[in-house]
Design a protein around this motif. Structure first.
Motif, PDB file in Angstrom:
ATOM      1  N   CYS A 592     -49.474-102.518  71.238  1.00 42.21           N
ATOM      2  CA  CYS A 592     -48.560-103.030  72.265  1.00 42.21           C
ATOM      3  C   CYS A 592     -47.370-103.786  71.705  1.00 42.21           C
ATOM      4  O   CYS A 592     -46.443-104.115  72.436  1.00 42.21           O
ATOM      5  CB  CYS A 592     -49.323-103.868  73.275  1.00 42.21           C
ATOM      6  N   CYS A 597     -47.016-101.575  76.649  1.00 43.16           N
ATOM      7  CA  CYS A 597     -48.015-102.600  76.974  1.00 43.16           C
ATOM      8  C   CYS A 597     -49.226-101.900  77.570  1.00 43.16           C
ATOM      9  O   CYS A 597     -49.080-101.075  78.473  1.00 43.16           O
ATOM     10  CB  CYS A 597     -47.409-103.592  77.976  1.00 43.16           C
ATOM     11  N   GLY A 598     -50.391-102.225  77.076  1.00 45.00           N
ATOM     12  CA  GLY A 598     -51.607-101.606  77.602  1.00 45.00           C
ATOM     13  C   GLY A 598     -52.136-102.309  78.841  1.00 45.00           C
ATOM     14  O   GLY A 598     -53.126-101.888  79.421  1.00 45.00           O
ATOM     15  N   GLY A 599     -51.496-103.405  79.223  1.00 39.35           N
ATOM     16  CA  GLY A 599     -51.910-104.120  80.438  1.00 39.35           C
ATOM     17  C   GLY A 599     -53.204-104.893  80.276  1.00 39.35           C
ATOM     18  O   GLY A 599     -54.009-104.976  81.199  1.00 39.35           O
ATOM     19  N   CYS A 600     -53.411-105.507  79.109  1.00 38.32           N
ATOM     20  CA  CYS A 600     -54.684-106.222  78.900  1.00 38.32           C
ATOM     21  C   CYS A 600     -54.736-107.527  79.695  1.00 38.32           C
ATOM     22  O   CYS A 600     -55.796-108.086  79.901  1.00 38.32           O
ATOM     23  CB  CYS A 600     -54.922-106.489  77.414  1.00 38.32           C
ATOM     24  N   CYS A 603     -50.706-111.448  78.165  1.00 39.75           N
ATOM     25  CA  CYS A 603     -49.346-112.024  78.291  1.00 39.75           C
ATOM     26  C   CYS A 603     -49.166-112.634  79.669  1.00 39.75           C
ATOM     27  O   CYS A 603     -48.635-113.738  79.806  1.00 39.75           O
ATOM     28  CB  CYS A 603     -48.290-110.950  78.033  1.00 39.75           C
ATOM     29  N   VAL A 610     -44.879-110.947  74.576  1.00 38.85           N
ATOM     30  CA  VAL A 610     -45.162-110.621  73.182  1.00 38.85           C
ATOM     31  C   VAL A 610     -43.998-109.895  72.517  1.00 38.85           C
ATOM     32  O   VAL A 610     -43.692-110.118  71.358  1.00 38.85           O
ATOM     33  CB  VAL A 610     -46.481-109.817  73.066  1.00 38.85           C
TER      34      VAL A 610
END
Ligand code: SF4
Length: 619
Positions: A592, A597-600, A603, A610
């Motif tokens: 990411c 962005c993997g959407g964890c 952030c 990030v």
């Protein structure tokens, strides 16, 4: 100095320097003149403790405040423990030789589940009641932090308060609260209650596990109004501004990492699905070049070390790694100070970087492909290919390297014997590559090292059962039989240790009694093969009617509560469940920092950008 020092005992122990203190750059304060003292306790031997950067950072931050004093203590080796027990002498700090029970706080770092028995043992040796409930008003507050604090439950009755996340962000706030509370004359319980108001502090006595009528776990909840339901980790927003020791202590004996450790980034955005650190330390943050060059200069001057290790989870991912390595090598090569990178990712390795850091001295190179086949590397989201590895070692051999270490895990989810053949194949291809480009077959070696996969909390594989011990041994034997080349050495880990690690990693409050019983029966130094007493552990589980397989081999459903759900790393549980599904479909997720962005959730939950920060802008 306290009059009953160790002075007259140390000639009887194997390595007296472990207990003598007085190292170069040590900080000694007059304890009569400070408001609050904390003993930073490392539950392993001195050589390991002194190699731990986090410990040094905390020591520096606390001691930078005049009214606080941080001292150190490590687990005594068995020879010294025997003497202490025979003479009924308490364990003391290295700086002032103050008894552990005389400090205001004792703070343990939790790096590894197999050090838990040492915590109990050190408290006992320090004449502090092992169980929180037995500690009186005069006993120190026992706090703990570090990666294992993200599942604090197996230690819920030992540790008074846990700091979740990056300790340097919370420690001064915690000490200020204790200082204020003591001035106000707060009782121990009132003080602990005050600590629950600090973000990232978990005080287990204010929480309780709930179970339904069938004994099925339903989650851990606060017992009182006003206690937070979820404890979200603390983290540093700006690594360049964060406090970093510039006059690190230098021991008088060999330690595990005997060099300058210059932390260049924190966290990793690669997203390996087995890696707990990669999830816990999200989002990734790096120090800028200027700060790093400045810190390196001060550290070289203050320590006299001949090596600077650029430390982080994935050092080659620093956005200015080439400029940094070049800047350091150009400055220090004529002064006999080398630069090293602890572990390189095979995809970001470049001949230029390799040639730069080898100018002063060539240490062995370490790569961690983790799995032998592309299929399994996709399952674990290790986005490297065989071609990446072969190119990297080929570049290294052309530049004169002769030794390569390859780290793998066995027992990864979905692993088959074909994946193990992939390990053998890869190692043999590395040998073939050396034959093409290497210069001295006599000095050449490849070490293949396998650890057994341990499912860790707060990772996409937290729902995965560990392979049985018998099956892991079969797989180790299979590799032993296949790795036949005279140039390849094979090393492996004890499966029983990995089994116990999995149990405690995924443990709940029921394990606290097992831990206490095992320690009482003689377990300690479990991370040291010669002291690991597996039979005692099994007896302790049996005695308390706790089935260890229910932890190591558990297959909880994705929507069932887990014992660590009330502790948040910032990464959403839903994301981890999604990542687990993607793993089973052999789908990869992008890094990411450099891709999408993997959407964890990290952030968003921690209010951080990030990508902006990665590029040197404010979050
Ligand atoms: S929220 Fe997106 S960018 Fe931030 S750490 Fe998670 S995956 Fe990476």
């Amino acid at each position: 100095m306290h009059e009953n020092s160790y002075k007259d005992l140390l000639h009887n122990v194997e390595k007296p320097s472990r207990y003598s203190g007085n190292e170069w750059n040590v900080v000694k304060k007059d304890l009569e003149k400070i408001d609050l003292s904390i003993c930073l306790a490392f539950p392993d031997i001195y050589e390991v403790a002194m190699s731990h950067l986090g410990f040094k950072i905390l020591y520096h931050i606390i001691n930078s405040r005049d009214e606080f004093a941080a001292e150190r203590v490590n687990a005594p080796w068995t020879d010294f423990e025997k003497i202490l027990r025979e003479k009924n002498m308490p364990l003391r700090s290295l700086e002032s030789q103050l008894e552990l029970n005389k400090f205001d706080l004792v703070g343990f770092t939790l790096q590894y589940e197999m050090s838990y028995t040492n915590i109990l043992n050190m408290l006992d040796l320090g004449h502090i009641p092992v169980l929180s409930q037995d500690r009186g008003e005069d006993a120190p507050l026992v706090i703990a932090g570090g990666p294992c604090a993200f599942n604090p439950e197996p230690l819920h009755n030992i540790i008074d308060a846990f700091v979740i996340g990056e300790g340097e962000e919370a420690i001064l706030e915690l000490l200020d609260t204790v200082k204020k509370g003591k001035k106000q004359g707060l009782k121990r319980d009132e003080l602990l209650r005050e600590l629950t108001k600090i973000q990232g502090v978990y005080v287990p006595k204010y929480y309780q596990g709930k179970y339904d009528e069938n004994g099925v776990y339903k989650g851990t909840f606060p017992t009182d109004e006003g206690i937070p339901k979820t404890i979200t980790k603390r983290f540093i927003r700006d690594m360049s501004q964060s406090s970093f020791p510039q006059d690190m202590m230098v021991p008088y004996m060999d330690i595990v990492h005997d060099r300058i450790m210059l932390e260049i980034c924190r966290g990793c955005s690669r997203g390996c699905r087995f890696c707990q650190a990669g999830m816990l330390y999200r989002p990734v943050r790096e120090k800028n070049l200027e700060t790093l060059l400045e810190q390196a200069e001060k550290l070289v001057k203050s320590t006299g070390y001949g090596e600077i290790s650029l430390s982080s989870l994935s050092s080659a991912d620093h956005s200015q790694i080439h400029d940094l390595a070049k800047g350091l090598v150009d400055t220090y090569k004529d002064k006999g100070v080398g630069v090293s990178l602890p572990s390189l990712r095979v995809d970001s390795f470049s001949i230029e970087l390799a040639e730069m850091v080898q100018q002063v001295r060539k240490t062995g190179l370490t790569f961690a492909p983790e799995a032998g086949s592309q299929r399994l590397r996709d399952v674990i989201n290790k986005n490297v290919t065989e071609e990446n590895l072969i190119n990297a070692v080929s570049d290294a051999f052309k530049s004169g390297w002769n030794r390569v270490k390859l780290y793998f895990m066995i027992g990864l989810p979905t692993e088959t014997y074909e994946d193990l053949d992939g390990i053998v194949d890869l190692a043999e291809k590395v040998v073939a590559e050396y034959k093409k480009h290497g210069k001295n077959m006599k000095r050449f070696s490849v070490t293949v090292s396998t650890s057994s996969f341990v499912p860790k909390p707060h990772t996409p594989f937290q729902w995965v059962p560990q392979f049985s011990k018998e099956e892991l041994v079969n797989r180790q034997n299979y590799l032993k039989s296949k790795l036949k080349s005279r140039y390849i050495n094979y090393s492996w880990h004890d499966v029983e240790v990995s089994y116990l690690e999995a149990i405690f990693a995924k443990g709940d409050r029921k394990l606290a009694d097992v831990l206490y019983t095992a320690w009482k029966k003689g377990c300690k130094m479990d991370g040291w093969g010669e002291h690991f007493k597996y039979d005692i552990w099994l007896d302790s589980f049996k005695e308390l009617e706790v089935n260890p397989d229910n932890y190591a081999y558990a297959t909880p459903q994705a929507d069932n509560p887990l014992p660590w759900d009330h502790i948040s790393s910032g990464v959403n549980k839903k994301y981890m469940a999604l990542e687990y599904k993607r793993a089973l479909k052999e789908e990869i997720t992008e890094d990411c920092s450099f891709g999408a962005c993997g959407g964890c959730g990290a952030c968003n939950n921690l209010k951080y950008d990030v990508k902006k920060v990665r590029r040197g802008q404010d979050a």
